[in-house]
Design an enzyme around this catalytic site. Structure first.
Site, PDB file in Angstrom:
ATOM      1  N   PRO A   1      83.937 105.878  11.418  1.00 29.58           N
ATOM      2  CA  PRO A   1      83.736 104.465  11.059  1.00 29.58           C
ATOM      3  C   PRO A   1      84.364 103.568  12.125  1.00 29.58           C
ATOM      4  O   PRO A   1      85.488 103.824  12.581  1.00 29.58           O
ATOM      5  CB  PRO A   1      84.450 104.335   9.716  1.00 29.58           C
ATOM      6  CG  PRO A   1      84.551 105.733   9.188  1.00 29.58           C
ATOM      7  CD  PRO A   1      84.700 106.604  10.396  1.00 29.58           C
TER       8      PRO A   1
ATOM      9  N   GLY B   1      85.152  99.497  13.248  1.00 29.27           N
ATOM     10  CA  GLY B   1      85.182  98.075  12.946  1.00 29.27           C
ATOM     11  C   GLY B   1      85.339  97.267  14.215  1.00 29.27           C
ATOM     12  O   GLY B   1      84.394  97.038  14.962  1.00 29.27           O
ATOM     13  N   GLY B   2      86.583  96.846  14.507  1.00 21.26           N
ATOM     14  CA  GLY B   2      86.826  96.063  15.714  1.00 21.26           C
ATOM     15  C   GLY B   2      87.265  96.893  16.901  1.00 21.26           C
ATOM     16  O   GLY B   2      87.376  96.383  18.015  1.00 21.26           O
ATOM     17  N   GLY B   3      87.581  98.172  16.675  1.00 15.22           N
ATOM     18  CA  GLY B   3      88.028  99.014  17.776  1.00 15.22           C
ATOM     19  C   GLY B   3      89.429  98.703  18.252  1.00 15.22           C
ATOM     20  O   GLY B   3      89.778  98.979  19.399  1.00 15.22           O
ATOM     21  N   THR B   4      90.277  98.153  17.366  1.00 17.46           N
ATOM     22  CA  THR B   4      91.608  97.714  17.774  1.00 17.46           C
ATOM     23  C   THR B   4      92.701  98.747  17.537  1.00 17.46           C
ATOM     24  O   THR B   4      93.874  98.463  17.783  1.00 17.46           O
ATOM     25  CB  THR B   4      91.998  96.423  17.031  1.00 17.46           C
ATOM     26  OG1 THR B   4      92.042  96.685  15.624  1.00 17.46           O
ATOM     27  CG2 THR B   4      91.012  95.304  17.307  1.00 17.46           C
ATOM     28  N   SER B   5      92.358  99.928  17.065  1.00 24.44           N
ATOM     29  CA  SER B   5      93.367 100.939  16.756  1.00 24.44           C
ATOM     30  C   SER B   5      94.260 101.227  17.957  1.00 24.44           C
ATOM     31  O   SER B   5      93.785 101.353  19.090  1.00 24.44           O
ATOM     32  CB  SER B   5      92.704 102.240  16.311  1.00 24.44           C
ATOM     33  OG  SER B   5      93.671 103.272  16.170  1.00 24.44           O
TER      34      SER B   5
ATOM     35  N   SER C   1      95.954  91.733  15.907  1.00 25.33           N
ATOM     36  CA  SER C   1      94.571  92.152  16.130  1.00 25.33           C
ATOM     37  C   SER C   1      93.556  91.225  15.469  1.00 25.33           C
ATOM     38  O   SER C   1      92.352  91.493  15.511  1.00 25.33           O
ATOM     39  CB  SER C   1      94.370  93.563  15.583  1.00 25.33           C
ATOM     40  OG  SER C   1      94.629  93.585  14.174  1.00 25.33           O
TER      41      SER C   1
ATOM     42  N   THR D   1      93.651 100.736   7.132  1.00 27.10           N
ATOM     43  CA  THR D   1      94.898 101.035   7.835  1.00 27.10           C
ATOM     44  C   THR D   1      96.126 100.420   7.169  1.00 27.10           C
ATOM     45  O   THR D   1      97.223 100.527   7.701  1.00 27.10           O
ATOM     46  CB  THR D   1      94.834 100.532   9.288  1.00 27.10           C
ATOM     47  OG1 THR D   1      94.612  99.119   9.283  1.00 27.10           O
ATOM     48  CG2 THR D   1      93.723 101.223  10.058  1.00 27.10           C
TER      49      THR D   1
ATOM     50  N   TYR E   1     109.917  96.792  15.233  1.00 28.60           N
ATOM     51  CA  TYR E   1     108.789  96.876  16.162  1.00 28.60           C
ATOM     52  C   TYR E   1     109.357  96.918  17.576  1.00 28.60           C
ATOM     53  O   TYR E   1     109.993  95.968  18.025  1.00 28.60           O
ATOM     54  CB  TYR E   1     107.881  95.662  15.978  1.00 28.60           C
ATOM     55  CG  TYR E   1     106.550  95.738  16.677  1.00 28.60           C
ATOM     56  CD1 TYR E   1     105.400  96.049  15.968  1.00 28.60           C
ATOM     57  CD2 TYR E   1     106.434  95.483  18.041  1.00 28.60           C
ATOM     58  CE1 TYR E   1     104.164  96.110  16.596  1.00 28.60           C
ATOM     59  CE2 TYR E   1     105.207  95.540  18.672  1.00 28.60           C
ATOM     60  CZ  TYR E   1     104.074  95.858  17.943  1.00 28.60           C
ATOM     61  OH  TYR E   1     102.847  95.919  18.555  1.00 28.60           O
TER      62      TYR E   1
END
Length: 536
Positions: free
Chosen positions: A136, A138-142, A206, A218, A457
């Site tokens: 799948p 979506g935006g390809g931001t993984s 993102s 996610t 982070y």
């Protein structure tokens, strides 16, 4: 009620973050810093054009492509070079380093664009029968290898691009819920809701490219999580297509009818099904927004101040604290705040809502922060942070181009364990990279808070070694091991994907892994959905 979006949906470039207009040469100030700290010139290397990139040949036959076309229409199945290249993976530093390699790039054998839930079901059933893996998209931001076109045990893999599932299908103005197609990007969703005077309030870094389905799959967390919660907190209902059929979960705001299956499919990363529709809690667009920045003498003092605010119930909409290293670098990039140098740690708060409510909450939180050692710096640093929020990943790409390794990782833990976890992860990264001959700058911030704990982070910057991919993977291994050994979660909001999968068993245990595998067998017995991700 069905409304489509008007906001255009840009494709990201194949070998970096974002769109071409976002990329620019490094400023002279940063080039000088790089020369002083890492001894690099700041001269970028040339990057290849899309047309020059060789791809692994598609493994699908003409007959197989015709079968897929019969399900979604011939115009919605593509083996074009650009379509395949743009879905060759996500946007982590390892992803981008691999794309800088000279050999053929791996890519899906075809890209399929279904129009609705029923077409997604049909594609999944067909691929299960034919033994074709499905990723799948979506935006390809993984940034964790979550959309890499892995074939697993199968001969072929297709990317299932959900961009045509882009409607607002239902709006309940009384209950304040909205049902959105999984293919809507963040800006598209906000445009549709904004026309009704509403907002989702979910703004991760993102946001400009990621999709509603991706946020759900996610368990995304946005910058305003202190005020509006994580994305999974907003989910009321989910509609999921699986190779075994449709799953619809979420009938009421809360239920005691067994385990909450919304929690099972949110965070499933496309391995248990394809989320096609999400019903979400929304809120009126804020009447006003108040900004305030703060300085604390050190990270421990600032963290204690944030904990006090959150545990008192006075949390702002945005609540963020940078450590000394991150504060120093940001000040070096942007210049002094208010005309005078600031030492220690910078915190940012914003408050959204009705004017009177914002004023009252701001006053309460400000009093707590002052009592905890904070010094108010005015609103401009907070506005500056928000203004540059979505452009930061472009800097990472510019650094990679000049021979600087730059990557991020995140975790979360309890307040009582926060300092120990920060120290252990920082040490693991510094020690690993120093041992490889590339001393590192490690920065950290708190961006998401809870009454019982917070996220950490990390941003890591070092001179690239001869093999920068191996360099980073060694450092990442050290950091992941330190996170698990010190009681943190292997990921707070980036998800598991392929990159964090080696540590998931240690986090959830053998029985937990067995539960995930059993669910996988129930909904995807052929194992076609997103091979190699999430499930150990």
């Amino acid at each position: 009620m069905v409304e489509t979006r008007e906001v255009t949906r840009p494709n990201m470039v194949w070998d970096a973050w974002g769109v071409p207009s976002g990329h620019a040469p490094l400023p002279e100030k940063i080039r000088t810093l790089l020369a002083q700290v890492f001894g690099v010139s700041g001269e970028p290397v040339a990057r290849r054009d899309e047309d020059e990139v060789p791809l692994r040949a598609s493994a699908l036959t003409a007959a197989e492509l015709a079968e897929l076309s019969a399900l979604v229409g011939a115009d919605h199945v593509s083996i074009e070079h650009r379509d395949r290249l743009l879905r060759a993976g996500g946007k982590s530093t390892p992803d981008l380093l691999r794309r800088r390699g000279e050999g053929p790039q791996d890519a899906p054998d075809a890209v399929v664009f279904p129009a609705d839930h029923e077409q997604v079901l049909a594609v999944l059933a067909h691929c299960a029968e034919r033994g074709i893996a499905v990723v799948p998209f979506g935006g390809g931001t993984s940034v964790v290898g979550g959309v890499d076109p892995a074939r697993g045990e199968f001969d072929a893999v297709v990317a299932l691009d959900l961009r045509r599932l882009d409607t607002l299908t239902e709006l309940d103005a009384v209950s304040l819920t909205a049902t959105l197609g999984a293919g809507l990007t963040g800006p598209q969703a906000e445009e549709l809701l904004g026309a009704q005077g509403l907002s989702l309030g979910h703004f991760p870094q993102s946001f400009e490219f990621a999709t509603i389905g991706g946020f759900a799959a996610t368990r995304s967390s946005g910058q305003a999580s202190a005020g509006y919660g994580r994305f999974d907190d907003m989910i009321q209902k989910l509609r999921i297509a699986t190779p075994s059929g449709t799953v619809e979960v979420g009938r009421a705001p809360a239920s005691a009818a067994g385990p909450d299956l919304r929690e099972l499919f949110s965070g499933s990363e496309g391995t248990l099904g394809v989320i096609t529709e999400v019903t979400l809690r929304v809120h009126p667009k804020p009447e006003t927004v108040a900004y305030q920045a703060w300085s604390f003498p050190d990270f421990a003092t600032g963290a204690a101040a944030l904990r006090t605010v959150v545990q008192t119930g006075a949390a702002p909409t945005v609540l963020r604290l940078s450590d000394e290293a991150e504060t120093g670098l940001n000040l070096a990039r942007a210049g002094d705040i208010g005309g005078s140098a600031v030492t220690g740690c910078l915190a940012v708060t914003t408050f959204e809502g009705a004017a009177a409510h914002v004023e009252a909450r701001n006053a309460e939180a400000s009093a707590l922060l002052v009592a905890a050692g904070g010094v108010a710096l005015g609103e401009q640093p907070a506005r500056d942070w928000e203004h540059g929020r979505f452009s930061a990943p472009y800097l990472r790409d510019a650094l990679l181009d000049v021979g600087i390794l730059c990557e991020t990782l995140e975790t979360a833990t309890s307040w009582s364990n926060l300092a120990a976890l920060k120290a252990k992860v920082t040490a693991a990264l510094v020690d690993s990279l120093t041992a490889q001959g590339t001393p590192a700058l490690v920065m950290c911030h708190i961006s998401h808070t809870y009454p019982t704990g917070a996220s950490l982070y990390f941003t890591v910057v070092a001179k690239q070694a001869e093999d920068p991919l191996a360099q980073w993977l060694r450092a990442k291994q050290a950091a992941g091991d330190a996170i698990i050994a010190t009681g943190g979660t292997i990921t707070h909001h980036h998800a598991v994907g392929e990159d964090h999968r080696p540590w998931l068993g240690a986090e959830i245990g053998e029985v937990g892994v067995a539960v995930l595998r059993a669910v996988k067998q129930a909904v995807d017995p052929a194992g076609i959905l997103n091979p190699g991700k999430l499930i150990p």
